[in-house]
Scaffold this motif. Sequence first.
Motif, PDB file in Angstrom:
ATOM      1  N   HIS A   1      64.468   0.455  37.623  1.00 38.68           N
ATOM      2  CA  HIS A   1      63.776  -0.501  36.890  1.00 38.68           C
ATOM      3  C   HIS A   1      64.441  -0.041  35.242  1.00 38.68           C
ATOM      4  O   HIS A   1      63.095   0.742  35.317  1.00 38.68           O
TER       5      HIS A   1
ATOM      6  N   GLU B   1      54.304  -6.812  28.543  1.00 39.96           N
ATOM      7  CA  GLU B   1      53.701  -8.291  28.980  1.00 39.96           C
ATOM      8  C   GLU B   1      53.333  -8.464  30.868  1.00 39.96           C
ATOM      9  O   GLU B   1      53.276  -8.927  30.911  1.00 39.96           O
ATOM     10  N   GLU B   2      54.175  -6.983  31.160  1.00 38.81           N
ATOM     11  CA  GLU B   2      54.149  -7.175  32.549  1.00 38.81           C
ATOM     12  C   GLU B   2      53.976  -5.978  34.151  1.00 38.81           C
ATOM     13  O   GLU B   2      53.712  -6.036  34.804  1.00 38.81           O
TER      14      GLU B   2
ATOM     15  N   ASP C   1      60.913   1.508  22.839  1.00 39.70           N
ATOM     16  CA  ASP C   1      59.086   1.292  22.829  1.00 39.70           C
ATOM     17  C   ASP C   1      58.736   1.885  21.514  1.00 39.70           C
ATOM     18  O   ASP C   1      58.563   3.420  21.646  1.00 39.70           O
TER      19      ASP C   1
ATOM     20  N   ARG D   1      58.375  -3.449  25.283  1.00 35.40           N
ATOM     21  CA  ARG D   1      57.952  -5.304  25.151  1.00 35.40           C
ATOM     22  C   ARG D   1      57.654  -5.627  26.409  1.00 35.40           C
ATOM     23  O   ARG D   1      56.195  -6.091  26.695  1.00 35.40           O
ATOM     24  N   ARG D   2      58.508  -5.248  27.294  1.00 34.76           N
ATOM     25  CA  ARG D   2      58.684  -5.806  28.798  1.00 34.76           C
ATOM     26  C   ARG D   2      57.602  -5.500  29.345  1.00 34.76           C
ATOM     27  O   ARG D   2      56.634  -5.987  30.785  1.00 34.76           O
TER      28      ARG D   2
ATOM     29  N   TYR E   1      71.596  -2.344  26.290  1.00 29.89           N
ATOM     30  CA  TYR E   1      70.163  -2.072  25.349  1.00 29.89           C
ATOM     31  C   TYR E   1      71.282  -1.675  24.206  1.00 29.89           C
ATOM     32  O   TYR E   1      70.654  -1.463  23.005  1.00 29.89           O
TER      33      TYR E   1
ATOM     34  N   TYR F   1      60.219 -13.637  19.255  1.00 27.11           N
ATOM     35  CA  TYR F   1      61.673 -12.465  19.303  1.00 27.11           C
ATOM     36  C   TYR F   1      62.903 -12.674  19.768  1.00 27.11           C
ATOM     37  O   TYR F   1      64.179 -12.074  18.604  1.00 27.11           O
TER      38      TYR F   1
ATOM     39  N   THR G   1      64.054  -0.948  31.356  1.00 30.31           N
ATOM     40  CA  THR G   1      63.245  -2.236  30.510  1.00 30.31           C
ATOM     41  C   THR G   1      62.537  -1.772  29.077  1.00 30.31           C
ATOM     42  O   THR G   1      62.963  -0.729  28.458  1.00 30.31           O
ATOM     43  N   THR G   2      62.267  -2.652  28.900  1.00 27.56           N
ATOM     44  CA  THR G   2      61.761  -2.415  27.449  1.00 27.56           C
ATOM     45  C   THR G   2      60.236  -2.038  26.752  1.00 27.56           C
ATOM     46  O   THR G   2      59.407  -2.010  28.283  1.00 27.56           O
TER      47      THR G   2
ATOM     48  N   SER H   1      52.966   1.896  24.746  1.00 28.19           N
ATOM     49  CA  SER H   1      53.175   0.600  25.755  1.00 28.19           C
ATOM     50  C   SER H   1      52.723   1.494  26.917  1.00 28.19           C
ATOM     51  O   SER H   1      51.716   0.619  27.702  1.00 28.19           O
TER      52      SER H   1
END
Length: 247
Positions: free
Chosen positions: A161, A170-171, A183, A166-167, A113, A76, A163-164, A187
Motif C-alpha cells: 500500500h 486522514e485514514e 509527508d 495527508r492520506r 507521485y 487540495y 500512500t501520502t 504524519s
Amino acid sequence: MRKLYVIGIGAGDPDHVTLQAVKAMRRVEAFFVIGKGEAKQELIAVRTAILDEHMDRPYRIVPIDDPPRDRTPIDYPGVVEDWHDRRSALLESAFAEVEGVGGILVWGDPALYDSTLRMVERVLARGAVTFDYAVIPGITSAQALAARHRMVLHGIGEPVHITTGRRLREEGLGAEGALVMLDGDCSFTAIPGDDVHIWWGAYLGMPDETLIEGSLSEVRDEIVRRRTELRDRKGWIMDIYLLRRGG
C-alpha cells in the motif's frame, strides 16, 4: 514533429540511471528543468551531475521557474489542478522555443507521485505545440528505501500500500502497513507505535543519505529531530518511510 523524452533518473545516485535512460538522454538536445527556488538549487546541481556523468556531448539546460502554490490548501485537488495548469503553460512556452529533441529529468519514476506526465498531456491537449513523447522508467525511492534497509516491502502474499502523508493522517494505518511518500508533517507521529515498525530514509542515493529503523514508539522522536535538522541545514528534504505492524 518535435520529440520529448520524460526520463526517470532514480533517487539521486548517478548509478541509478538505467542504460535505457542514458540512451534517451544522449538523444536530447535541451533539458527542461523546473526550479524550486534558491534553497533547492542543489536539486538542479544533482541533475547536472547526472548529465555530466552520462552525456557524451554538450547539452543545454532550459530553466523554468516553478509557479508558487498553497502548501496547506483547503481545496487540495483544486489547488493542485491550478498548479499543474500553470506549470504546463510554462513548459509549453519553453518547448515552443526548442527546435530539436527535448527532455525532462524526473526524480524516481515518472509514473509514481509525479505530475510531469499530467503536465505534458495538458500541453498536448492545448494544441499550440505538437510533439511525440516517450517515457523512460526509473528507480523509485520506494525501491531505494528497500534496498538500503535490506528488507522486503511486503509480507508473504500481502499487497503493498503506497500512500501520502495527508492520506495517512486522514485514514490511519491499515492492517498491512503502508509505504508513505510526500509527508512534510511527520504524519507517523499520530500513529500508535507499540506494535508498529518504521524504516525511514532521507536523501536516498545522495551524499547526505540518512537511514533510521526501529520500533515506531522508540525512534519517532529521533526521526522528527533528525529530519528537522537536515531540512533546516539544507533548505529542503525528500524522505520516505515504510510502516508495518508487528515489525
